[in-house]
Scaffold this motif. Structure first.
Motif, PDB file in Angstrom:
ATOM      1  N   ASN A 256      -2.192   2.682  -4.652  1.00 36.53           N
ATOM      2  CA  ASN A 256      -2.392   4.054  -4.193  1.00 36.53           C
ATOM      3  C   ASN A 256      -3.884   4.286  -3.952  1.00 36.53           C
ATOM      4  O   ASN A 256      -4.634   4.595  -4.859  1.00 36.53           O
ATOM      5  CB  ASN A 256      -1.846   5.037  -5.239  1.00 36.53           C
ATOM      6  N   ASN A 257      -4.287   4.081  -2.690  1.00 34.10           N
ATOM      7  CA  ASN A 257      -5.694   4.310  -2.333  1.00 34.10           C
ATOM      8  C   ASN A 257      -5.814   5.501  -1.388  1.00 34.10           C
ATOM      9  O   ASN A 257      -6.744   5.586  -0.592  1.00 34.10           O
ATOM     10  CB  ASN A 257      -6.335   3.036  -1.749  1.00 34.10           C
ATOM     11  N   ALA A 258      -4.839   6.379  -1.463  1.00 33.72           N
ATOM     12  CA  ALA A 258      -4.882   7.666  -0.755  1.00 33.72           C
ATOM     13  C   ALA A 258      -4.997   7.523   0.756  1.00 33.72           C
ATOM     14  O   ALA A 258      -5.712   8.275   1.413  1.00 33.72           O
ATOM     15  CB  ALA A 258      -6.022   8.531  -1.306  1.00 33.72           C
ATOM     16  N   GLY A 259      -4.284   6.559   1.333  1.00 33.38           N
ATOM     17  CA  GLY A 259      -4.271   6.514   2.797  1.00 33.38           C
ATOM     18  C   GLY A 259      -4.160   5.138   3.389  1.00 33.38           C
ATOM     19  O   GLY A 259      -3.914   4.142   2.705  1.00 33.38           O
ATOM     20  N   TYR A 260      -4.382   5.122   4.694  1.00 30.68           N
ATOM     21  CA  TYR A 260      -4.216   3.907   5.499  1.00 30.68           C
ATOM     22  C   TYR A 260      -5.531   3.158   5.588  1.00 30.68           C
ATOM     23  O   TYR A 260      -6.178   3.124   6.645  1.00 30.68           O
ATOM     24  CB  TYR A 260      -3.817   4.291   6.925  1.00 30.68           C
TER      25      TYR A 260
ATOM     26  N   GLY B 180       0.827  -1.205   0.000  1.00 28.99           N
ATOM     27  CA  GLY B 180       0.000   0.000   0.000  1.00 28.99           C
ATOM     28  C   GLY B 180       0.865   1.260   0.000  1.00 28.99           C
ATOM     29  O   GLY B 180       2.058   1.228   0.326  1.00 28.99           O
ATOM     30  N   ASP B 181       0.217   2.374  -0.354  1.00 31.37           N
ATOM     31  CA  ASP B 181       0.933   3.658  -0.406  1.00 31.37           C
ATOM     32  C   ASP B 181       1.496   4.051   0.964  1.00 31.37           C
ATOM     33  O   ASP B 181       2.645   4.506   1.080  1.00 31.37           O
ATOM     34  CB  ASP B 181       0.020   4.764  -0.963  1.00 31.37           C
ATOM     35  N   GLY B 182       0.683   3.833   2.010  1.00 32.08           N
ATOM     36  CA  GLY B 182       1.139   4.217   3.353  1.00 32.08           C
ATOM     37  C   GLY B 182       2.363   3.429   3.776  1.00 32.08           C
ATOM     38  O   GLY B 182       3.348   3.983   4.287  1.00 32.08           O
ATOM     39  N   SER B 183       2.350   2.143   3.548  1.00 29.38           N
ATOM     40  CA  SER B 183       3.486   1.285   3.920  1.00 29.38           C
ATOM     41  C   SER B 183       4.732   1.676   3.137  1.00 29.38           C
ATOM     42  O   SER B 183       5.836   1.750   3.683  1.00 29.38           O
ATOM     43  CB  SER B 183       3.159  -0.177   3.619  1.00 29.38           C
TER      44      SER B 183
HETATM   45 MG    MG Z   1      -3.233   2.748   1.359  1.00 29.53          MG
END
Ligand code: MG
Ligand code: TPU
Length: 563
Positions: free
Chosen positions: A467-471, A440-443
């Motif tokens: 990239n799903n814009a967050g956690y 994920g993007d956050g990780s």
């Molecule tokens: Mg994410």
């Protein structure tokens, strides 16, 4: 040849079958690295920081008997400790080696750089003792062989990390030559009597069982793929249904007829929760029950009829057998057990057909369903798929793995950012496998820089960056403003890492057609990593994550214990 302390250590690692050691330089370990470099079979692989270096060693240990990371005192070792904690939680033998102060300075009252600013430097050893199975300090060359062997032996016996610190003026001092490595590797031998008694108890329990089911847990990962093969033989000999817990995805070959799917409480594969619940003899092998694996403590089924086989001990009903190691126990048990396929046949008769997935329209915005459909198409028998903490865990459980495919995750420690550096270490060991990360993007934001090391070594790792814009995983457990993150141009980063000589590729995909093209490019690109940044709506996630997130939130939110 006269051996030095550094050469002794490197020779031991090479004797164990390691060809690489991960390192970040610092003035407390430079002489050590010079000495270790003299051992030809052990190449030094450099990392961007010590957290990543530790994770690279941990990833290497997922493929080899052990991984090793060499760091400098305190500023380096403290960062590596997080990865050491992870290796402990995940039962992986990682050897952390830290350079340490000159032995003249101990007890001198000197204040040294990179230390806490007072003259007692033992704090690092004391800290290491809390997170390893053995921590030793080498301040005199004559003690080095014995202490090095002791630390490595403990790590291998316990399948846990160990720690060695070496004074910077000792690493190049002469010491004795290493003897046969079998003195270290042959030190884990089961007690014969206990093996026989445990096998007997197991047979009695199975004799009385109508509906046995085998459930494989994450601890067998640490016992290596040889064990995985032996467990497969046991499963086939029993002929009963075999499920894997989430941490153990891929540890039983999924094409075998005995394999029924993932056991993960309410979010198990179709029919599997009921199958395990209604069994009158659950044979757990290497299982780990924690809040995540039990879906917030809702599926911890264990009663007196069950068999609990772990890496270092076995419990059958009310009897405990210690000194019974998995590697010895399974081969003793397998030829003795009788086939009982009735429960498997009942399960098959219920026909839990897998859902069919339709191909998305090429220009439609990408969904996780379409993403997973395309990832499924990439998975071959020589694929290793890394599943980072996040929604990737839940999607990952639904892939059908051809025999030979492997899945790696870090569900006990759950450090976001683990996947990139750990995969770097893994891919150094296994460059010819099709190595894919779902992250994920956050990780990714935690450890992104280690992609440059994949570029540096031309490793064709495929990184699917969601990239799903967050956690999202945190959103589903407990939402708030802290779950939003700054967006990055993730695909664009690859050019930054390439600089003047790199061969990495960064591609963005917003729909199914773009993803298909990106996947083809990635599969054909062999001189470096390919990062495919996929754009996914923030609300689009696995339905399993939603169910699981609610249960975990409930467990986290239990009222305080009274009295
Ligand atoms: Mg994410
Ligand atoms: O797919 P998705 O959005 O769920 O994954 P992503 O974007 O990678 O987000 C992961 C979010 C997350 C956090 C912030 N999962 N667990 N955490 C808590 C956490 C914080 N710091 C570390 C080192 N590890 C953690 N697990």
């Amino acid at each position: 040849m006269e051996y030095t302390v550094g050469q002794y250590l490197a020779t031991r690692l090479a004797q164990l079958g390691l060809n690489h050691v991960f390192a970040v330089a610092g003035d407390y370990n430079l002489t050590l690295l010079d000495e270790m470099a003299k051992v030809e079979d052990l190449e030094q692989v450099y990392c961007c920081n010590e957290l990543n270096c530790g994770f690279a060693g941990e990833g290497y240990a997922r493929s080899r008997v052990m991984g090793a990371a060499v760091v400098t005192f305190s500023v380096g070792a403290f960062s590596a400790f997080n990865a050491v904690g992870g290796a402990f939680a995940e039962n992986l033998p990682l050897l952390l080696v830290s350079g340490a102060p000159n032995n003249n300075d101990y007890g001198s009252g000197h204040i040294l750089h990179h230390t806490m600013g007072y003259s007692d430097y033992r704090y690092q050893l004391e800290m290491a003792k809390q997170i390893t199975c053995e921590a030793v300090s080498i301040a005199h060359a004559h003690e080095a062989p014995c202490l090095i062997d002791h630390a490595i032996r403990s790590a291998l016996r316990n399948r846990k990390p160990a720690y060695i610190e070496i004074s910077c003026n000792i690493a190049n001092q002469p010491c004795t030559e290493p003897g046969p490595i079998s003195s270290i590797t042959n030190s884990l031998i089961s007690d014969d009597e206990s093996l026989k008694a445990a096998a007997q108890a197991c047979l009695e329990a199975l004799e009385n069982a109508k509906n046995p089911v085998m459930i494989i847990g994450g601890k067998i990962r640490s016992a290596g793929c040889v064990i995985s093969k032996k467990i497969t033989q046991l499963g086939k000999q029993l002929g009963c249904p075999v499920a894997t817990m989430a941490q153990a995805k891929g540890l039983f070959p999924e094409e075998e007829p005995e394999y029924v799917g993932t056991y993960w409480g309410e979010i198990s594969s179709a029919g599997v929760e009921e199958l395990v619940r209604n069994s009158d003899c659950r044979i757990y092998i290497g299982a780990v029950f924690n809040d995540y694996s039990t879906v917030g403590w809702e599926c911890q089924l264990l009663d007196d009829h069950d068999i609990w086989i772990s890496t270092h001990h076995t419990r059958i009903g009310k009897k405990e057998f210690s000194g019974v190691y998995l590697k010895d126990f399974i081969p003793v048990l397998t030829p003795l057990v009788k086939k009982n396929s009735a429960y498997l046949e009942q399960f098959r008769a219920k026909n839990h057909a897998a859902k069919t997935v339709t191909v998305a329209e090429g220009q439609a915005p990408l969904t996780t369903v379409e993403l997973c459909r395309q990832i499924q198409g990439m998975i071959t028998g020589d694929t290793t798929l890394y599943l980072e903490t996040g929604d990737s865990w839940f999607h990952g459980m639904h892939f059908k793995l051809p025999n030979g495919a492997r899945v790696e995750s870090e569900m006990q420690w759950g450090h976001i950012g683990w996947s990139v550096p750990s995969m770097f270490g893994y891919a150094v060991s296994e460059p010819d496998r099709r190595n894919i990360i779902m992250v994920g993007d956050g990780s990714f934001q935690l450890t992104a820089q280690e992609v440059c090391q994949m570029i540096r070594r031309n490793l064709p790792v495929i990184i699917i960056l969601i990239n799903n814009a967050g956690y999202t995983i945190e959103v589903k457990i407990h939402d708030g403003p802290y779950n939003r993150i700054k967006n990055w141009d993730y695909a664009g980063l690859i050019d930054v890492f390439n600089a003047e000589d790199g061969k990495g590729l960064g591609i963005k995909a917003k729909n199914g057609a773009e993803l298909e093209k990106a996947v083809q490019t990635a599969l054909a690109h062999k001189d470096g990593p390919t990062l495919i940044e996929v754009e996914i709506d923030a609300q689009d996630c696995s339905p399993d994550l939603v169910v699981w997130g609610k249960k975990v939130a409930k467990a986290n939110g239990r009222a305080p214990r009274k009295g």
